[in-house]
Enzyme design. Structure first.
Site, mmCIF file in Angstrom:
data_model
loop_
_atom_site.group_PDB
_atom_site.id
_atom_site.type_symbol
_atom_site.label_atom_id
_atom_site.label_comp_id
_atom_site.label_asym_id
_atom_site.label_seq_id
_atom_site.Cartn_x
_atom_site.Cartn_y
_atom_site.Cartn_z
ATOM 1 N N GLY A 73 -16.471 12.588 1.760
ATOM 2 C CA GLY A 73 -15.884 11.328 1.284
ATOM 3 C C GLY A 73 -15.731 10.274 2.357
ATOM 4 O O GLY A 73 -14.805 9.476 2.312
ATOM 5 N N ASN B 260 -7.841 9.430 6.621
ATOM 6 C CA ASN B 260 -6.959 8.846 5.603
ATOM 7 C C ASN B 260 -5.535 8.722 6.127
ATOM 8 O O ASN B 260 -5.045 9.603 6.823
ATOM 9 C CB ASN B 260 -6.990 9.700 4.332
ATOM 10 C CG ASN B 260 -8.380 9.738 3.732
ATOM 11 O OD1 ASN B 260 -9.205 8.871 4.031
ATOM 12 N ND2 ASN B 260 -8.663 10.724 2.900
ATOM 13 N N HIS C 33 -6.297 8.421 12.033
ATOM 14 C CA HIS C 33 -5.955 7.002 11.904
ATOM 15 C C HIS C 33 -4.487 6.776 11.577
ATOM 16 O O HIS C 33 -4.109 5.701 11.116
ATOM 17 C CB HIS C 33 -6.848 6.335 10.836
ATOM 18 C CG HIS C 33 -8.302 6.267 11.234
ATOM 19 N ND1 HIS C 33 -9.302 5.837 10.400
ATOM 20 C CD2 HIS C 33 -8.912 6.577 12.410
ATOM 21 C CE1 HIS C 33 -10.469 5.889 11.034
ATOM 22 N NE2 HIS C 33 -10.253 6.345 12.253
ATOM 23 N N CYS D 121 8.172 -0.836 21.780
ATOM 24 C CA CYS D 121 8.436 0.360 22.602
ATOM 25 C C CYS D 121 7.626 1.563 22.119
ATOM 26 O O CYS D 121 7.538 2.571 22.808
ATOM 27 C CB CYS D 121 9.928 0.697 22.632
ATOM 28 S SG CYS D 121 10.589 1.333 21.064
ATOM 29 N N ARG E 246 0.824 -1.221 0.000
ATOM 30 C CA ARG E 246 0.000 0.000 0.000
ATOM 31 C C ARG E 246 0.855 1.267 0.000
ATOM 32 O O ARG E 246 0.514 2.257 -0.629
ATOM 33 C CB ARG E 246 -0.949 0.002 1.208
ATOM 34 C CG ARG E 246 -2.052 -1.042 1.066
ATOM 35 C CD ARG E 246 -3.003 -1.005 2.233
ATOM 36 N NE ARG E 246 -3.819 0.186 2.241
ATOM 37 C CZ ARG E 246 -4.424 0.677 3.322
ATOM 38 N NH1 ARG E 246 -4.280 0.083 4.489
ATOM 39 N NH2 ARG E 246 -5.157 1.754 3.255
ATOM 40 N N CYS F 110 13.373 -2.901 15.541
ATOM 41 C CA CYS F 110 13.622 -1.603 16.174
ATOM 42 C C CYS F 110 15.098 -1.474 16.541
ATOM 43 O O CYS F 110 15.705 -2.422 17.062
ATOM 44 C CB CYS F 110 12.768 -1.515 17.433
ATOM 45 S SG CYS F 110 12.970 0.006 18.346
ATOM 46 N N SER G 208 -17.955 7.262 4.666
ATOM 47 C CA SER G 208 -19.221 6.544 4.803
ATOM 48 C C SER G 208 -19.857 6.824 6.166
ATOM 49 O O SER G 208 -20.982 6.403 6.419
ATOM 50 C CB SER G 208 -18.998 5.038 4.623
ATOM 51 O OG SER G 208 -17.995 4.593 5.502
HETATM 52 N N1 APR Z 1 -15.846 12.181 -3.588
HETATM 53 C C1 APR Z 1 -16.456 12.104 -2.370
HETATM 54 N N2 APR Z 1 -16.804 10.950 -1.794
HETATM 55 C C2 APR Z 1 -16.552 9.816 -2.463
HETATM 56 C C3 APR Z 1 -15.920 9.806 -3.728
HETATM 57 C C4 APR Z 1 -15.566 11.058 -4.292
HETATM 58 N N3 APR Z 1 -14.972 11.149 -5.473
HETATM 59 N N4 APR Z 1 -15.799 8.510 -4.131
HETATM 60 C C5 APR Z 1 -16.319 7.748 -3.144
HETATM 61 N N5 APR Z 1 -16.786 8.535 -2.146
HETATM 62 C C6 APR Z 1 -17.418 8.113 -0.880
HETATM 63 C C7 APR Z 1 -18.165 6.808 -0.908
HETATM 64 O O1 APR Z 1 -19.499 6.992 -1.397
HETATM 65 C C8 APR Z 1 -18.123 6.392 0.556
HETATM 66 O O2 APR Z 1 -19.240 6.919 1.259
HETATM 67 O O3 APR Z 1 -16.390 7.917 0.054
HETATM 68 C C9 APR Z 1 -16.855 7.040 1.089
HETATM 69 C C10 APR Z 1 -15.733 6.079 1.432
HETATM 70 O O4 APR Z 1 -16.160 5.285 2.483
HETATM 71 P P1 APR Z 1 -15.202 4.195 3.194
HETATM 72 O O5 APR Z 1 -14.510 3.380 2.145
HETATM 73 O O6 APR Z 1 -16.008 3.509 4.220
HETATM 74 O O7 APR Z 1 -14.058 5.104 3.828
HETATM 75 P P2 APR Z 1 -13.994 5.874 5.206
HETATM 76 O O8 APR Z 1 -15.311 6.446 5.587
HETATM 77 O O9 APR Z 1 -12.827 6.798 5.098
HETATM 78 O O10 APR Z 1 -13.616 4.700 6.207
HETATM 79 C C11 APR Z 1 -13.266 5.004 7.536
HETATM 80 O O11 APR Z 1 -12.575 2.734 7.947
HETATM 81 O O12 APR Z 1 -11.531 1.265 6.479
HETATM 82 C C12 APR Z 1 -11.421 1.921 7.716
HETATM 83 O O13 APR Z 1 -9.654 2.899 8.931
HETATM 84 C C13 APR Z 1 -10.245 2.840 7.644
HETATM 85 O O14 APR Z 1 -10.070 5.225 7.768
HETATM 86 C C14 APR Z 1 -10.865 4.183 7.307
HETATM 87 C C15 APR Z 1 -12.190 4.096 8.046
#
Ligand code: APR
Length: 251
Positions: free
Chosen positions: A194, A108, A125, A136, A72, A152, A196
């Site tokens: 962006g 992110n 995160h 440590c 990644r 380490c 969920s």
């Molecule tokens: N612009 C805005 N939003 C977007 C776009 C875009 N171009 N493309 C996708 N999305 C939205 C999707 O519709 C979705 O609702 O971004 C969201 C991504 O959701 P997740 O993949 O669940 O990501 P996130 O909410 O950041 O997850 C939270 O969960 O996987 C763990 O630790 C990880 O930090 C992450 C946390």
């Protein structure tokens, strides 16, 4: 491009003295960073998140977890910020120039907000480019990827190195979480962009802002559990809507 934006939002943002922004994987989507689940393709498709992103997984198979994050890291190193990241940099510059407060809270781990030039930012995160010792806890400098994972170098430690990210089941960095809670309560406008809005505790931040009477703005092409609570739910890509919003206010 001409995206219809609510006049009331433009008015509120052009006057707001405190703005907080929570971002998630969707903001990086237009840079080509796959979400956690999307990234589980090819070699990695057979693993569940619990096999790759938990302290237990690292304990059981440190090599597999290290290699997943190494993969990644390589992927993120090849991409850069998109117009959504850039617009947030501009928004911060304009709001702070008039003496306002701007706080960026991101889930992110790709570091793209830093790369774009955002200043007042909390990585809730962690960051995959940063490495720390699983034993440590001290951040590792100058490690090489010859071993997987490397060890380490702190005197007498020899613990295994791991990415400085928050795995499922781990607590968020205390200072960042506290700052996020304060920003959510203090802001006049809270953006949820962006994400969920499902993963706790970050998902509670917009609700805290609402409790403190902030305007809630969501930017997402898809509805989320937060959408019905938003004062303004802007349905679309952050890389299109954010630049348009900034352009309309600060031209
Ligand atoms: N612009 C805005 N939003 C977007 C776009 C875009 N171009 N493309 C996708 N999305 C939205 C999707 O519709 C979705 O609702 O971004 C969201 C991504 O959701 P997740 O993949 O669940 O990501 P996130 O909410 O950041 O997850 C939270 O969960 O996987 C763990 O630790 C990880 O930090 C992450 C946390």
């Amino acid at each position: 491009m001409n995206i219809p934006l609510p006049v009331a939002l433009i008015q509120a943002l052009s006057e707001a003295r405190a703005v907080a922004v929570l971002t998630g994987a969707g903001v990086s989507a237009e840079s080509g960073v796959p979400t956690f689940r999307e990234a589980q393709t090819g070699l990695w498709a057979e693993y569940r998140p619990e096999d790759l992103a938990t302290p237990e997984a690292f304990h059981q198979n440190p090599q597999r977890v290290w290699e997943w994050y190494q993969w990644r890291r390589d992927l993120v190193a090849k991409v850069g910020p998109n117009p959504g990241h850039d617009a947030l940099v501009e928004m911060e510059a304009h709001i702070t120039a008039r003496g306002g407060a701007f706080t960026l809270l991101t889930q992110n781990v790709d570091g793209l907000h830093h790369q774009a030039g955002s200043q007042h930012i909390y990585e809730l995160h962690g960051n995959i480019q940063r490495i720390k010792c699983a034993q440590c806890g001290i951040e590792a400098q100058g490690w090489t990827a010859d071993e997987s994972p490397p060890r380490c170098q702190q005197l007498g430690c020899n613990g295994l190195l791991r990415p400085d990210v928050v795995w499922f089941g781990e607590s968020l960095p205390q200072r960042a979480l506290q700052a996020a809670i304060e920003a959510a309560h203090a802001c006049e406008i809270f953006f949820s962009i962006g994400t969920s809005a499902l993963v706790q505790p970050a998902a509670s931040l917009p609700l805290m802002a609402l409790e403190s009477d902030a305007l809630l703005v969501e930017i997402n092409p898809q509805p989320t559990p937060l959408t019905p609570r938003a004062d303004f739910a802007l349905q679309g890509a952050s890389g299109e809507i954010l630049p348009e919003l900034v352009e309309r206010i600060w031209g």
